[in-house]
Scaffold this motif. Structure first.
Motif, mmCIF file in Angstrom:
data_model
loop_
_atom_site.group_PDB
_atom_site.id
_atom_site.type_symbol
_atom_site.label_atom_id
_atom_site.label_comp_id
_atom_site.label_asym_id
_atom_site.label_seq_id
_atom_site.Cartn_x
_atom_site.Cartn_y
_atom_site.Cartn_z
ATOM 1 N N GLY A 268 3.764 54.531 71.215
ATOM 2 C CA GLY A 268 4.578 54.204 70.049
ATOM 3 C C GLY A 268 5.387 55.395 69.581
ATOM 4 O O GLY A 268 5.860 55.412 68.445
ATOM 5 N N GLY A 269 5.530 56.393 70.456
ATOM 6 C CA GLY A 269 6.288 57.578 70.050
ATOM 7 C C GLY A 269 5.672 58.278 68.858
ATOM 8 O O GLY A 269 6.344 59.014 68.140
ATOM 9 N N GLY A 270 4.361 58.054 68.635
ATOM 10 C CA GLY A 270 3.658 58.656 67.503
ATOM 11 C C GLY A 270 3.409 57.683 66.372
ATOM 12 O O GLY A 270 2.671 57.995 65.437
ATOM 13 N N MET A 271 4.005 56.501 66.423
ATOM 14 C CA MET A 271 3.776 55.515 65.377
ATOM 15 C C MET A 271 2.438 54.812 65.606
ATOM 16 O O MET A 271 1.888 54.860 66.703
ATOM 17 N N PRO A 302 7.838 45.550 65.542
ATOM 18 C CA PRO A 302 9.117 45.852 66.193
ATOM 19 C C PRO A 302 9.591 47.296 66.039
ATOM 20 O O PRO A 302 10.255 47.822 66.932
ATOM 21 N N VAL A 303 9.260 47.942 64.917
ATOM 22 C CA VAL A 303 9.684 49.335 64.730
ATOM 23 C C VAL A 303 8.875 50.252 65.648
ATOM 24 O O VAL A 303 9.431 51.141 66.314
ATOM 25 N N ALA A 304 7.571 50.027 65.711
ATOM 26 C CA ALA A 304 6.724 50.818 66.608
ATOM 27 C C ALA A 304 7.104 50.583 68.061
ATOM 28 O O ALA A 304 7.131 51.522 68.873
ATOM 29 N N MET A 305 7.405 49.332 68.408
ATOM 30 C CA MET A 305 7.810 49.015 69.779
ATOM 31 C C MET A 305 9.109 49.727 70.145
ATOM 32 O O MET A 305 9.278 50.226 71.263
ATOM 33 N N ALA A 306 10.030 49.795 69.199
ATOM 34 C CA ALA A 306 11.310 50.465 69.458
ATOM 35 C C ALA A 306 11.097 51.942 69.744
ATOM 36 O O ALA A 306 11.698 52.511 70.666
ATOM 37 N N ALA A 307 10.218 52.580 68.943
ATOM 38 C CA ALA A 307 9.929 54.003 69.153
ATOM 39 C C ALA A 307 9.260 54.222 70.502
ATOM 40 O O ALA A 307 9.649 55.103 71.277
ATOM 41 N N LEU A 309 9.062 52.198 73.234
ATOM 42 C CA LEU A 309 9.863 51.835 74.397
ATOM 43 C C LEU A 309 10.894 52.909 74.698
ATOM 44 O O LEU A 309 11.136 53.255 75.865
ATOM 45 N N THR A 310 11.480 53.474 73.657
ATOM 46 C CA THR A 310 12.471 54.539 73.843
ATOM 47 C C THR A 310 11.835 55.767 74.475
ATOM 48 O O THR A 310 12.395 56.370 75.403
ATOM 49 N N GLN A 311 10.644 56.148 74.002
ATOM 50 C CA GLN A 311 9.970 57.327 74.559
ATOM 51 C C GLN A 311 9.578 57.098 76.013
ATOM 52 O O GLN A 311 9.800 57.960 76.869
ATOM 53 N N LEU A 312 8.992 55.949 76.311
ATOM 54 C CA LEU A 312 8.539 55.686 77.681
ATOM 55 C C LEU A 312 9.716 55.593 78.646
ATOM 56 O O LEU A 312 9.640 56.075 79.785
#
Length: 430
Positions: A268-271, A302-307, A309-312
């Motif tokens: 989650g990019g930290g989320m 959706p906000v955690a998924m966005a973070a 997915l972007t990081q991965l």
């Protein structure tokens, strides 16, 4: 009185111990915890405006560094569309597809909200699939604050000196069996004593909650063989190692395929997010397909998924990051070891890729018992001296150091300079 001291005094009136997670309280190292106001790249800034080189990285997920611009932008754009829907979204599908394409053992995955929830749910799935109740964990391995696994746990439990936890009924832990990390005979003994009764064996493939402790050569493969022979599911807790050791995690690094695996906030990019997944026939036991119930309004937020997915995707598109982390880790930890040896400092330094730990003991650290030989008073002196020098470490002997892609050559050399100064002063062992 500093701003952090004022905040800590206020916090102690309304938060247990003044914190929302135990290790943050600095109880094992002394002093007042730093209240962080912002972070950027490899730096965190406290409420007084002092800047520190950070080696916590939100306990691992900030593999690209703090506040990476692409992740920040993805979060802003997602938040503008809405913070939570409680319904299915396209981005959950994209995340699931990406995870199943990267993680070797994943045929299917279920999103949850934390590593603890991922572990709890994977254990339930294993019990539902096998029809058995007992599970095996390892001394010093921490799998979140799940009742059944707070038995000889690592991380903050070790730091606080609490072997177990009050409030956990005996019935919750009566089916939890404990083995010794890196000791295959202790595992075999449990299987012999409990034939046909063990649903799952769960392990941190690289232990990182009693400090960093690496698996001995062949140990994970032997666990895989024993589990297969006994019809027991092998679960890798990759909350720390997942997407940090590489895109395929510890299971790819060591070439051992578990039946299930759990991941945490790094996806989650930290989320606040986590997931568990594995073989299709196991995951199809999960509701609504099967009889193992697990649910969550915020799962797949959706906000955690966005973070995440972007990081991965960024890591997938830049595999050279992992080569760089390996080089940086070797450079930092081996140089620390050399400095310590030249100064005659009694310590051991374990590391793999970007993960590392220093133990103030003369023994090889290979399990829970040897990790506990570390002089925690010496660690406290070391921690406070490094903090004074502007290096922000985990305030616990039994946590890891985390390097990120943002840690430059300049940052590593500055860290080594501070470390050398601390060692040369001779104040670690008083």
């Amino acid at each position: 009185m500093t701003r952090s001291e004022d905040l800590f005094n206020r916090a102690k009136r309304v938060l247990p111990g003044g914190v929302n997670s135990p290790v943050r309280a600095y109880q094992s190292v002394g002093g007042c915890p730093r209240f962080i106001k912002k972070a950027e790249g490899t730096y965190v800034y406290d409420e007084e405006g002092k800047r520190y080189l950070d080696y916590i990285g939100s306990w691992g997920p900030m593999i690209l560094g703090h506040n990476h611009p692409e992740i920040q932008q993805a979060v802003v754009e997602a938040a503008q569309r809405g913070l939570s829907f409680g319904t299915a979204t396209e981005i959950e599908v994209k995340m699931g597809e990406l995870l199943c394409s990267l993680v070797p053992c994943f045929d299917m995955v279920r999103m949850v909200n934390s590593g603890t929830e991922a572990v709890m749910s994977s254990i339930r799935a294993a019990r539902g699939f096998t029809g058995r109740d007992k599970i095996i964990k390892f001394e010093g391995c921490y799998h979140g604050h799940f009742d059944a696994l707070l038995v000889k746990a690592g991380s903050g439990v070790m730091t606080a000196g609490i072997p177990d936890s009050s409030g956990v009924p005996k019935g919750c832990a009566m089916d939890t069996l404990t083995a010794v990390y890196n000791d295959i005979d202790s595992v075999r003994k449990l299987f012999e004593e409990n034939p046909g009764q063990i649903a799952a064996l769960i392990i941190e493939p690289v232990a990182a909650n009693m400090g960093v402790v690496l698996p001995r050569e062949g140990f994970l493969k032997e666990l895989r063989d024993i589990c297969t022979e006994n019809g027991t599911l092998l679960i890798f807790d990759e909350v720390i190692t997942g997407f940090r050791l590489g895109l395929t995690g510890a299971q790819g690094t060591y070439g051992v395929m578990p039946d299930l695996a759990t991941f945490g906030k790094i996806i989650g990019g930290g989320m606040p997010v986590g997931c568990y997944g594995g073989k299709r026939e196991i995951m199809e036991m999960i509701a609504p397909l099967g009889s193992v119930y697990q649910a969550g309004t915020l799962s797949g937020n959706p906000v955690a998924m966005a973070a995440g997915l972007t990081q991965l995707k960024y890591l997938y598109d830049h595999p050279e990051i992992y080569t760089g982390l390996e080089e940086k880790g070797t450079k930092l930890y081996e140089a620390m070891k050399e400095i310590a040896e030249k100064a005659g400092l009694t310590c051991r330094l374990n590391h793999i890729s970007s993960l590392g730990s220093i133990f103030f003991t003369g023994e090889e650290v290979c399990d829970y018992t040897s990790a506990k030989t570390s002089d925690t008073k010496a660690f406290a002196n070391y921690f406070l001296a490094m903090l004074k020098g502007g290096v922000h470490l985990a305030p616990s002997q039994f946590e890891a150091m985390f390097l990120s892609d943002a840690h430059s050559e300049e940052v590593i050399q500055q860290t080594l300079k501070v470390f050398a100064e601390v060692v040369e002063k001779g104040e670690i062992y008083e």
